[in-house]
Scaffold this active site. Structure first.
Site, PDB file in Angstrom:
ATOM      1  N   GLU A 124      -0.793 -69.762 -37.929  1.00  0.00           N
ATOM      2  CA  GLU A 124       0.504 -69.138 -37.611  1.00  0.00           C
ATOM      3  C   GLU A 124       1.483 -70.149 -37.013  1.00  0.00           C
ATOM      4  OE1 GLU A 124       0.989 -66.440 -38.910  1.00  0.00           O
ATOM      5  OE2 GLU A 124      -0.794 -65.169 -38.823  1.00  0.00           O
ATOM      6  N   HIS A 147       0.467 -64.897 -29.818  1.00  0.00           N
ATOM      7  CA  HIS A 147       0.240 -63.865 -30.844  1.00  0.00           C
ATOM      8  C   HIS A 147      -1.144 -63.280 -30.610  1.00  0.00           C
ATOM      9  CE1 HIS A 147      -0.509 -61.797 -34.539  1.00  0.00           C
ATOM     10  NE2 HIS A 147      -1.449 -62.658 -34.901  1.00  0.00           N
ATOM     11  N   HIS A 149      -3.835 -59.476 -31.213  1.00  0.00           N
ATOM     12  CA  HIS A 149      -4.071 -58.241 -31.962  1.00  0.00           C
ATOM     13  C   HIS A 149      -4.284 -57.080 -30.984  1.00  0.00           C
ATOM     14  CE1 HIS A 149      -5.621 -60.892 -35.555  1.00  0.00           C
ATOM     15  NE2 HIS A 149      -4.336 -61.062 -35.300  1.00  0.00           N
ATOM     16  N   GLU A 177       7.815 -48.851 -15.673  1.00  0.00           N
ATOM     17  CA  GLU A 177       8.178 -50.270 -15.551  1.00  0.00           C
ATOM     18  C   GLU A 177       8.713 -50.897 -16.850  1.00  0.00           C
ATOM     19  OE1 GLU A 177       7.105 -52.651 -12.586  1.00  0.00           O
ATOM     20  OE2 GLU A 177       7.866 -50.711 -11.931  1.00  0.00           O
ATOM     21  N   HIS A 218      -1.036 -55.289 -37.634  1.00  0.00           N
ATOM     22  CA  HIS A 218      -1.577 -56.630 -37.413  1.00  0.00           C
ATOM     23  C   HIS A 218      -1.600 -56.980 -35.915  1.00  0.00           C
ATOM     24  CE1 HIS A 218      -1.683 -61.132 -38.710  1.00  0.00           C
ATOM     25  NE2 HIS A 218      -2.100 -61.007 -37.472  1.00  0.00           N
TER      26      HIS A 218
HETATM   27  P1  13P Z   1      -5.715 -68.509 -36.757  1.00  0.00           P
HETATM   28  O1  13P Z   1      -7.209 -68.478 -36.495  1.00  0.00           O
HETATM   29  O2  13P Z   1      -5.363 -69.414 -37.897  1.00  0.00           O
HETATM   30  O3  13P Z   1      -4.954 -68.819 -35.492  1.00  0.00           O
HETATM   31  O4  13P Z   1      -5.294 -67.055 -37.243  1.00  0.00           O
HETATM   32  C1  13P Z   1      -5.567 -65.936 -36.465  1.00  0.00           C
HETATM   33  C2  13P Z   1      -4.565 -64.848 -36.641  1.00  0.00           C
HETATM   34  O5  13P Z   1      -4.424 -64.013 -35.769  1.00  0.00           O
HETATM   35  C3  13P Z   1      -3.738 -64.816 -37.877  1.00  0.00           C
HETATM   36  O6  13P Z   1      -2.671 -63.937 -37.738  1.00  0.00           O
HETATM   37 ZN    ZN Z   2      -3.042 -62.357 -36.224  1.00  0.00          ZN
END
Ligand code: 13P
Ligand code: ZN
Length: 279
Positions: A124, A147, A149, A177, A218
């Protein structure tokens, strides 16, 4: 045993920025946000921070980028590696993390430390680098893109309307909050293939006005002036999404809620300006 020995001997492991990356990735994994290799973090470093540990002229290898980032020329970053498990960062930081310097022309990065065994920076990286460029234009103190999940934010993208205004208002109303922590609200992209330059440019475009960008089904991208700042922002949105999912799975449903007027009262009391296109 070998890994523990190697980790102890490498003084850079003790550097505050490496410790912060190790702590953040462990916390993200423990929160259940980063299964397997899910999630990635990049942290802009100052030259004086890395200087006590690394010689910037000692380049281990150069990694080409397929997207130019000349705006970040000569900037240093510590990043997570592609395919690396957040669970393992604390055990093997040299394998899972890397310190990069963007080359003068912005077409590649020089690896100065980590990503052992020919590992690559996160897939990413386009979204991270383009988002850094975008946030630095808004905030000279910006440093971190994260980033992850986040379970409940992902869940909410299946059950809630995918409209940034209504999604934001729902999050704001789930915890008092929220409007104070992210008054600009969240942005939402359409579902897209991850790891591409296209999702990078679209994420970065939204980062011009938001520090939180949701990738439906995602996860989420968050920006901050520090690891704590980015993490705190994401965990606040995730907590609101968790409350939303709890309330909506309860048979009695929502009996009462924070009103729009109460959101405005909150913003006034805390001196924040909520996004005028959202409320
Ligand atoms: P990477 O392992 O390449 O960082 O990818 C993980 C991910 O969350 C892709 O969106
Ligand atoms: Zn991801």
């Amino acid at each position: 045993m070998t890994v523990i020995q190697k980790t102890k001997e490498d003084p850079i492991i003790k550097a505050p920025f490496v410790q912060e990356m190790m702590e953040a990735t462990t916390n993200m994994w423990r929160n259940g946000w980063d299964e397997r290799n899910g999630g990635n973090v990049s942290y802009l470093l100052k030259e004086e921070e890395i200087q006590p540990y690394l010689d910037k002229n000692q380049i281990l290898r150069t990694i080409a980028l397929d997207f130019p980032v000349v705006e970040l020329a000569n900037q240093y970053f510590i990043v997570t590696g592609s395919g690396k498990y957040f669970k393992n960062v604390i055990k093997s930081p040299n394998d899972c993390l890397g310190i990069l310097c963007v080359t003068e022309d912005g077409n590649s990065v020089d690896l100065l430390w980590g990503l052992e065994g020919d590992a690559k920076p996160t897939s990413e990286l386009p979204s991270h680098f383009m988002s850094h460029i975008s946030r630095l234009k808004q905030d000279p103190n910006h440093r971190v893109i994260m980033h992850t999940h986040t379970t409940n934010v992902i869940a909410m993208t299946f059950t809630h309307e995918l409209n940034a205004k209504s999604f934001t208002k729902t999050l704001w109303k789930m915890c008092t909050e929220c409007i104070v922590v992210f008054p600009e609200g969240v942005a939402i992209l359409p579902w897209m293939v991850p790891g591409t330059d296209l999702i990078g440019t679209q994420t970065a475009a939204e980062m011009a006005e938001h520090r939180l960008v949701i990738w439906p089904h995602h996860g989420i991208f968050g920006a901050g002036e520090s690891i704590d700042d980015a993490f705190g922002l994401i965990e606040t949105a995730e907590k609101a999404a968790q409350v939303y999912m709890l309330v909506n799975s309860h048979q009695s449903g929502m009996q009462q809620a924070i009103t729009d007027q109460e959101l405005i009262d909150l913003a006034n009391a805390f001196g924040v300006i909520p996004n005028p296109s959202y409320i």
